[in-house]
Design an enzyme around this catalytic site. Sequence first.
Site, mmCIF file in Angstrom:
data_model
loop_
_atom_site.group_PDB
_atom_site.id
_atom_site.type_symbol
_atom_site.label_atom_id
_atom_site.label_comp_id
_atom_site.label_asym_id
_atom_site.label_seq_id
_atom_site.Cartn_x
_atom_site.Cartn_y
_atom_site.Cartn_z
ATOM 1 N N LYS A 1 5.374 -33.060 52.282
ATOM 2 C CA LYS A 1 4.880 -32.638 53.602
ATOM 3 C C LYS A 1 3.843 -33.655 54.061
ATOM 4 O O LYS A 1 2.708 -33.651 53.612
ATOM 5 C CB LYS A 1 4.257 -31.239 53.553
ATOM 6 C CG LYS A 1 4.269 -30.626 54.922
ATOM 7 C CD LYS A 1 2.990 -30.032 55.465
ATOM 8 C CE LYS A 1 1.696 -30.686 55.466
ATOM 9 N NZ LYS A 1 1.388 -31.496 56.665
ATOM 10 N N GLU B 1 -6.763 -35.787 45.192
ATOM 11 C CA GLU B 1 -7.496 -37.012 45.530
ATOM 12 C C GLU B 1 -8.157 -36.754 46.874
ATOM 13 O O GLU B 1 -7.469 -36.614 47.884
ATOM 14 C CB GLU B 1 -6.543 -38.212 45.653
ATOM 15 C CG GLU B 1 -5.844 -38.598 44.369
ATOM 16 C CD GLU B 1 -6.788 -39.062 43.284
ATOM 17 O OE1 GLU B 1 -7.946 -39.412 43.579
ATOM 18 O OE2 GLU B 1 -6.368 -39.051 42.120
ATOM 19 N N GLU C 1 -19.143 -36.972 54.142
ATOM 20 C CA GLU C 1 -18.122 -37.929 54.554
ATOM 21 C C GLU C 1 -17.953 -37.876 56.073
ATOM 22 O O GLU C 1 -17.656 -36.823 56.628
ATOM 23 C CB GLU C 1 -16.779 -37.604 53.873
ATOM 24 C CG GLU C 1 -15.745 -38.681 54.118
ATOM 25 C CD GLU C 1 -14.387 -38.370 53.491
ATOM 26 O OE1 GLU C 1 -13.903 -37.231 53.629
ATOM 27 O OE2 GLU C 1 -13.815 -39.285 52.866
ATOM 28 N N CYS D 1 -10.586 -43.424 52.339
ATOM 29 C CA CYS D 1 -11.346 -42.618 51.387
ATOM 30 C C CYS D 1 -12.332 -43.499 50.625
ATOM 31 O O CYS D 1 -13.353 -43.023 50.143
ATOM 32 C CB CYS D 1 -10.404 -41.920 50.428
ATOM 33 S SG CYS D 1 -9.203 -43.046 49.726
HETATM 34 P P1 NAD Z 1 -6.700 -32.986 55.505
HETATM 35 O O1 NAD Z 1 -7.248 -32.429 54.255
HETATM 36 O O2 NAD Z 1 -7.064 -32.356 56.785
HETATM 37 O O3 NAD Z 1 -5.100 -32.985 55.452
HETATM 38 C C1 NAD Z 1 -4.400 -33.578 54.388
HETATM 39 C C2 NAD Z 1 -3.012 -32.952 54.305
HETATM 40 O O4 NAD Z 1 -3.159 -31.579 53.922
HETATM 41 C C3 NAD Z 1 -2.245 -32.942 55.622
HETATM 42 O O5 NAD Z 1 -0.878 -33.171 55.360
HETATM 43 C C4 NAD Z 1 -2.468 -31.523 56.123
HETATM 44 O O6 NAD Z 1 -1.458 -31.085 57.011
HETATM 45 C C5 NAD Z 1 -2.439 -30.753 54.820
HETATM 46 N N1 NAD Z 1 -3.113 -29.439 54.864
HETATM 47 C C6 NAD Z 1 -4.124 -29.031 55.668
HETATM 48 N N2 NAD Z 1 -4.440 -27.747 55.422
HETATM 49 C C7 NAD Z 1 -3.612 -27.329 54.427
HETATM 50 C C8 NAD Z 1 -3.446 -26.096 53.732
HETATM 51 N N3 NAD Z 1 -4.204 -25.030 53.989
HETATM 52 N N4 NAD Z 1 -2.500 -26.026 52.769
HETATM 53 C C9 NAD Z 1 -1.726 -27.085 52.467
HETATM 54 N N5 NAD Z 1 -1.838 -28.273 53.102
HETATM 55 C C10 NAD Z 1 -2.765 -28.402 54.068
HETATM 56 O O7 NAD Z 1 -7.082 -34.554 55.494
HETATM 57 P P2 NAD Z 1 -6.812 -35.661 56.601
HETATM 58 O O8 NAD Z 1 -7.740 -35.450 57.738
HETATM 59 O O9 NAD Z 1 -5.348 -35.759 56.872
HETATM 60 O O10 NAD Z 1 -7.230 -36.980 55.782
HETATM 61 C C11 NAD Z 1 -8.534 -37.412 55.643
HETATM 62 C C12 NAD Z 1 -9.095 -37.040 54.282
HETATM 63 O O11 NAD Z 1 -8.274 -37.566 53.246
HETATM 64 C C13 NAD Z 1 -10.468 -37.631 54.023
HETATM 65 O O12 NAD Z 1 -11.304 -36.672 53.445
HETATM 66 C C14 NAD Z 1 -10.204 -38.753 53.037
HETATM 67 O O13 NAD Z 1 -11.283 -39.134 52.238
HETATM 68 C C15 NAD Z 1 -9.077 -38.185 52.246
HETATM 69 N N6 NAD Z 1 -8.349 -39.227 51.525
HETATM 70 C C16 NAD Z 1 -8.509 -39.321 50.159
HETATM 71 C C17 NAD Z 1 -7.860 -40.318 49.447
HETATM 72 C C18 NAD Z 1 -8.017 -40.432 47.947
HETATM 73 O O14 NAD Z 1 -7.122 -40.967 47.311
HETATM 74 N N7 NAD Z 1 -9.098 -39.970 47.360
HETATM 75 C C19 NAD Z 1 -7.031 -41.214 50.120
HETATM 76 C C20 NAD Z 1 -6.891 -41.091 51.500
HETATM 77 C C21 NAD Z 1 -7.543 -40.079 52.192
#
Ligand code: NAD
Length: 493
Positions: A172, A247, A382, A281
């Site tokens: 997803k 992550e 963040e 990230c």
């Molecule tokens: P997000 O947490 O809002 O969404 C990530 C994914 O989770 C999306 O596909 C979203 O649709 C899904 N999601 C949201 N709510 C959910 C739920 N209740 N159940 C299941 N899935 C759900 O994050 P974002 O805004 O897309 O990305 C930014 C974040 O990602 C930042 O915090 C960044 O640091 C992190 N990030 C971490 C890494 C790493 O490897 N540590 C790498 C890239 C990004």
Amino acid sequence: MKIQNYINGEWKEPSTRQFAPVINPATGETIAEVAMSGPNDIDEAVQAAKEAQKRWALVPAPKRAEILYQVGMLLKERKEQLARLLTMEMGKVIEEARGEVQEGIDMAFYMAGEGRRLFGDTTPSELKDKFAMSVRVPVGVVGIITPWNFPIAIATWKSFPAIVAGNAVVWKPAPETPIMAQELARIFEEAGLPPGVFHVVHGDGPTAGNALVEHPDVKVISFTGSNEVGRTIAEKCGRLLKKVSLEMGGKNAVIVMDDADLTLAVDGIIWSAFGTSGQRCTACSRVIVHERVKQELERRLLEAVKTLKIGNGLDETVKVGPVIHEEALQKIDRYVRIGVEEGAKLLVGGCILREGDYARGFYYAPTIFTDVTPNMRIAREEIFGPVVSIISVRSLDEAIAVNNSVDYGLSSAIFTRDVNNVFRAMRDLDTGIVYVNAGTTGAEIHLPFGGTKGTGNGHRDSGVAALDVFTEWRSIYVDFSGKLQRAQIDTGD
Ligand code: NAD
């Protein structure tokens, strides 16, 4: 363009018949529509994955790997085309988009090699005429949930090791960036992956994402995203006793010591703070500088920021692209206001860009705060935008303490010429990744990627470590003595 789900080797309309717009963040234009699926679509994909996985697991791993090798070749052939699409849907500048596709290529070839390794252990038995070994076995159906900031790389970090290890995948992606998902599914298909081994189900987190997390036939969830969402997923997986790899966010720091090469430090800070408009990230969002070089570093950083061209990432001369959407712009701006209220001094930036060509996209001026103290919110939370905070310290010990004082532990960096500082930093910086004389971004795919504390839950993407998420260990004992030998008892002591 209507982006459909990819289920069991077919492009399918979501059962909900609902679609959402996909917006180019550089121009504000709608460039596609993406399926907004419901639990039925997830279930359909999972059921097909479950069936396909049984057959896939029986394909010898080197043969599975040959398909990944083909995937790598196709990614390589289409690198430029994919990079352009990636810039259009996500906004990062074209050079970085090419780098992101390259990560996928590297991961394909690396994991294709794993098909001829997937090493376990053989080890002596404590008993005579008995053989002992441990082997990796696939877990079954893997659920992958990814963010928008690396729309193809993160999917490759997760799906390639999962697939080479004999699992089937239901992915997803983030609804903001579905085009890369569509392209990756096409590539898998062309590379000859049997239908059912890889599925893409688009949709939002609370509906499609949650259905994947809660599906009883999904044995592992591999999630990358925000800390907030990661925690709720971990709670649900905990109740279901489901393995989950998280992550999450970062609050990464560059330490600049008084003996640092400041030219190099400035290059490293600018690249890691403002690359991908700070939406990595691993982005540098804190600079922890020795007080003796603070003024000079600030002067040079200001000079460097002024040279950064901001705009549409498809323009090769642009260095900082837009942020993902209006909501992100507002969140970044809120944090900047908080910083000002907390008493930090704004050196440059600190505003949304709305003039001229910037009016249609989502642009934020690269922003530097100074006189930031470690307990301010802008130094702890963040922001996920082009905002960096300068914190002054008097010693390496203090720098390390400040680095380690946040709830996250993804990446850190130190600029110094003193070998003693280097080795102390390598030992004492509490992050999953440490850079010496380089910025906080720049991970290579064959090393583990992930972090400590609020960044993760002990698992890693990338490297051989990724295989631990997608396999179970099976320990096997073969007794060829022809009699009952009891462990710990019939050892002949
Ligand atoms: P997000 O947490 O809002 O969404 C990530 C994914 O989770 C999306 O596909 C979203 O649709 C899904 N999601 C949201 N709510 C959910 C739920 N209740 N159940 C299941 N899935 C759900 O994050 P974002 O805004 O897309 O990305 C930014 C974040 O990602 C930042 O915090 C960044 O640091 C992190 N990030 C971490 C890494 C790493 O490897 N540590 C790498 C890239 C990004």
